[in-house]
Write an enzyme that holds these catalytic residues in place. Structure first.
Site, PDB file in Angstrom:
ATOM      1  N   ASP A 102       8.440 -35.366   5.722  1.00 42.20           N
ATOM      2  CA  ASP A 102       9.226 -35.702   4.538  1.00 42.20           C
ATOM      3  C   ASP A 102      10.342 -36.656   4.906  1.00 42.20           C
ATOM      4  O   ASP A 102      10.651 -36.837   6.076  1.00 42.20           O
ATOM      5  CB  ASP A 102       9.881 -34.427   3.984  1.00 42.20           C
TER       6      ASP A 102
ATOM      7  N   LYS B 173      10.029 -39.070  -0.392  1.00 40.12           N
ATOM      8  CA  LYS B 173      10.482 -39.895  -1.503  1.00 40.12           C
ATOM      9  C   LYS B 173      11.967 -40.158  -1.341  1.00 40.12           C
ATOM     10  O   LYS B 173      12.701 -39.382  -0.756  1.00 40.12           O
ATOM     11  CB  LYS B 173      10.190 -39.241  -2.835  1.00 40.12           C
TER      12      LYS B 173
ATOM     13  N   MET C  83      19.443 -29.631  -4.065  1.00 35.05           N
ATOM     14  CA  MET C  83      19.153 -30.749  -4.965  1.00 35.05           C
ATOM     15  C   MET C  83      20.104 -30.732  -6.160  1.00 35.05           C
ATOM     16  O   MET C  83      19.692 -30.925  -7.303  1.00 35.05           O
ATOM     17  CB  MET C  83      17.694 -30.669  -5.438  1.00 35.05           C
TER      18      MET C  83
HETATM   19  N1  SAH Z   1      13.376 -27.107   2.913  1.00 31.86           N
HETATM   20  C1  SAH Z   1      14.703 -27.661   2.822  1.00 31.86           C
HETATM   21  C2  SAH Z   1      15.112 -27.967   1.379  1.00 31.86           C
HETATM   22  C3  SAH Z   1      14.295 -29.054   0.755  1.00 31.86           C
HETATM   23  S1  SAH Z   1      14.863 -29.454  -0.848  1.00 31.86           S
HETATM   24  C4  SAH Z   1      15.695 -26.695   3.478  1.00 31.86           C
HETATM   25  O1  SAH Z   1      15.328 -25.594   3.828  1.00 31.86           O
HETATM   26  O2  SAH Z   1      16.846 -27.083   3.667  1.00 31.86           O
HETATM   27  C5  SAH Z   1      15.931 -30.835  -0.527  1.00 31.86           C
HETATM   28  C6  SAH Z   1      17.397 -30.438  -0.619  1.00 31.86           C
HETATM   29  O3  SAH Z   1      17.775 -29.729   0.546  1.00 31.86           O
HETATM   30  C7  SAH Z   1      18.368 -31.582  -0.684  1.00 31.86           C
HETATM   31  O4  SAH Z   1      18.471 -32.097  -1.992  1.00 31.86           O
HETATM   32  C8  SAH Z   1      19.650 -30.915  -0.255  1.00 31.86           C
HETATM   33  O5  SAH Z   1      20.184 -30.151  -1.297  1.00 31.86           O
HETATM   34  C9  SAH Z   1      19.126 -29.959   0.805  1.00 31.86           C
HETATM   35  N2  SAH Z   1      19.241 -30.498   2.174  1.00 31.86           N
HETATM   36  C10 SAH Z   1      18.247 -30.800   3.020  1.00 31.86           C
HETATM   37  N3  SAH Z   1      18.715 -31.214   4.199  1.00 31.86           N
HETATM   38  C11 SAH Z   1      20.062 -31.184   4.109  1.00 31.86           C
HETATM   39  C12 SAH Z   1      21.143 -31.476   4.984  1.00 31.86           C
HETATM   40  N4  SAH Z   1      20.938 -31.909   6.225  1.00 31.86           N
HETATM   41  N5  SAH Z   1      22.401 -31.312   4.531  1.00 31.86           N
HETATM   42  C13 SAH Z   1      22.645 -30.866   3.286  1.00 31.86           C
HETATM   43  N6  SAH Z   1      21.672 -30.571   2.418  1.00 31.86           N
HETATM   44  C14 SAH Z   1      20.389 -30.729   2.811  1.00 31.86           C
END
Ligand code: SAH
Length: 459
Positions: free
Chosen positions: A247, A269, A382
């Site tokens: 991703d 995306k 998100m």
């Molecule tokens: N599987 C991922 C979440 C995917 S959904 C997890 O467990 O973290 C995507 C969302 O995850 C983003 O919009 C944001 O809200 C969050 N996210 C992912 N990586 C991040 C990071 N390094 N710092 C802050 N938020 C993050």
């Protein structure tokens, strides 16, 4: 990277060293490991260098242009800045690459720190920034790379043609992995080089009768971005993958850990932009695993949190492809760690919600009354765009406008940013952020100095 690391073939090359003292000797010790033709030119040559003749050609006067014809490398190693500069000029005129010892700016190349397990050689460079660090890394590698490694690699190299009897790809790799990880070191410990050759014959015979390995898919959690927050298992699988499908949230530092030969496919995306349609991602996994590849489906954070994991595992089940999930650090955990707060706390919140601010249909509906309850802690994923919607719903359900909120952008990455807000200021604060961010409702950052206040944002 100013200096690009390469391994130069010195087998038929001529190397000239200007200087006959300690500095020259240090370079000579390294160069003597190669098959280069080496000439040392100096008015005074120390006995230790003299003793190296005839392996080293000695010229008992300073370097002259006539010494440098066809030279590939020239070391200016007299320790005298003026004389070194003169040698460097002659070297350049002769079309050679020049190293002026201890003068980075005047050098075309630098000599790295080396861990020598010939033919396995590890070169360590810091662009001159931190020689101490280079030495530390070298010491660590010296400890971890067994002395037998060079012998194993040499014997392995001689056996390569035989191993070509195995089809190229996963089966041949499995053979070499079994050799370097187990069979080789074991045989070497038992009976030295001779046993290793026998072990190779036996191992090849075993691998020739084995059937082709079946492909599979590992759903690997990459964590929030810092490679050190990956599990050991994730690192190991990434290191072995034939194909990595990742991703957008997976950072380049983590992709660097994949095998160099691995096929890396991005299906991420950008914000709300177009992405690879989900069925196409399923097809990609099925196609590669179906051909016997070890596929790593690499997902940001924890693979099972807002990552459409079930859709992908169901597609694989439908195609009869085996899979496993490797859990990891979700961004809410990373964000909580970076603000120094616990996600649950006795007497404050006995539950924790992980919610997404929008789903495929738009803004997602929630148990707003529960989220608005005093002391409730919720990690919103998100959530940047939906911040005003979330704020409105929460206030409507009785949440206090001064409810603490922490926003953590790029959690665990070098550009991590922590923003301290309240429910009242949430939309303005969220609007400042560009990278992925988690909104922690009900938590205030403990380390106030790390945070950006509303006044700073307004400036
Ligand atoms: N599987 C991922 C979440 C995917 S959904 C997890 O467990 O973290 C995507 C969302 O995850 C983003 O919009 C944001 O809200 C969050 N996210 C992912 N990586 C991040 C990071 N390094 N710092 C802050 N938020 C993050």
């Amino acid at each position: 990277m100013q200096h690009f690391p390469i391994f130069l073939d010195l087998a038929r090359a001529h190397v000239v060293i200007g200087g006959g003292g300690e500095i020259a000797l240090a370079k000579l010790r390294l160069l003597l490991k190669t098959q280069a033709t080496i000439t040392v030119c100096a008015a005074h040559i120390e006995p230790e260098i003299k003793a190296l003749a005839p392996r080293v050609t000695l010229v008992n006067r300073p370097v002259l242009a006539c010494d440098l014809g066809g030279a590939r490398l020239v070391y200016a190693a007299t320790g005298d800045a003026g004389e070194d500069a003169r040698i460097a000029r002659l070297g350049h005129d002769a079309g050679a690459l020049v190293n002026v010892v201890d003068n980075l700016d005047a050098s075309d190349f630098i000599t790295p720190a080396i861990v020598d397990r010939d033919p396995v050689v590890v070169a360590i460079g810091t662009e001159g920034a931190a020689p101490v660090l280079a030495r530390k890394i070298k010491a660590q590698l010296e400890d971890t790379l067994p002395a037998s490694l060079g012998s194993l690699a040499r014997i392995g190299k001689a056996f390569r043609k035989m191993a070509d009897a195995l089809p190229q790809g996963a089966r041949r790799r499995a053979f070499w992995a079994a050799y370097y990880n187990e069979a080789g070191p074991r045989a070497y410990a038992q009976g030295g080089a001779h046993s290793v050759s026998q072990a190779l014959d036996k191992l090849l015979a075993q691998h020739l009768v084995q059937s082709a390995p079946k492909g599979h898919v590992d759903f690997v959690s990459a964590g929030p971005g810092d490679p050190e927050l990956m599990t050991l298992k994730a690192r190991k699988l990434l290191d072995r993958a034939d194909v990595v499908i990742h991703d957008r949230l997976v950072t380049p530092e983590i992709l660097e850990l994949a095998r160099r030969e691995a096929l890396i496919i991005s299906v991420g995306k950008q914000g709300f932009g177009p992405s690879t349609p989900q069925p196409d991602i399923h097809d990609l996994m099925i196609e590669h695993a179906g051909q016997g590849a070890h596929v790593v489906r690499l997902k940001g954070g924890d693979a099972s949190v807002f990552g459409r994991l079930d859709e992908e595992t169901e597609a694989l089940d439908g195609a009869g492809i085996p899979w496993q999930v490797v859990p990891g650090v979700t961004s809410a955990s990373s964000a909580a760690a970076s603000i120094g707060q616990s996600l649950t706390s006795r007497g404050r919140n006995r539950s924790l919600r992980l919610v997404t601010a929008h789903d495929m249909k738009g803004y997602a509906d929630q148990d707003w009354a529960g989220l608005a309850a005093p002391g409730a802690v919720t990690a919103i994923y998100m959530g940047k765009r939906a911040a005003r919607f979330v704020q409105g719903r929460l206030l409507m359900h009785g949440a206090a406008p001064d409810t603490p909120v922490a926003l953590v952008e790029n959690a665990s990455r070098p550009d991590q940013q922590i923003v301290s807000a309240t429910l009242a200021s949430l939309p303005q604060m969220a609007a400042q952020l560009e990278g992925p961010a988690v909104i922690l409702l009900g938590l205030a950052p403990r380390q106030a100095h790390q945070t950006l206040s509303l006044q700073e944002v307004a400036q």
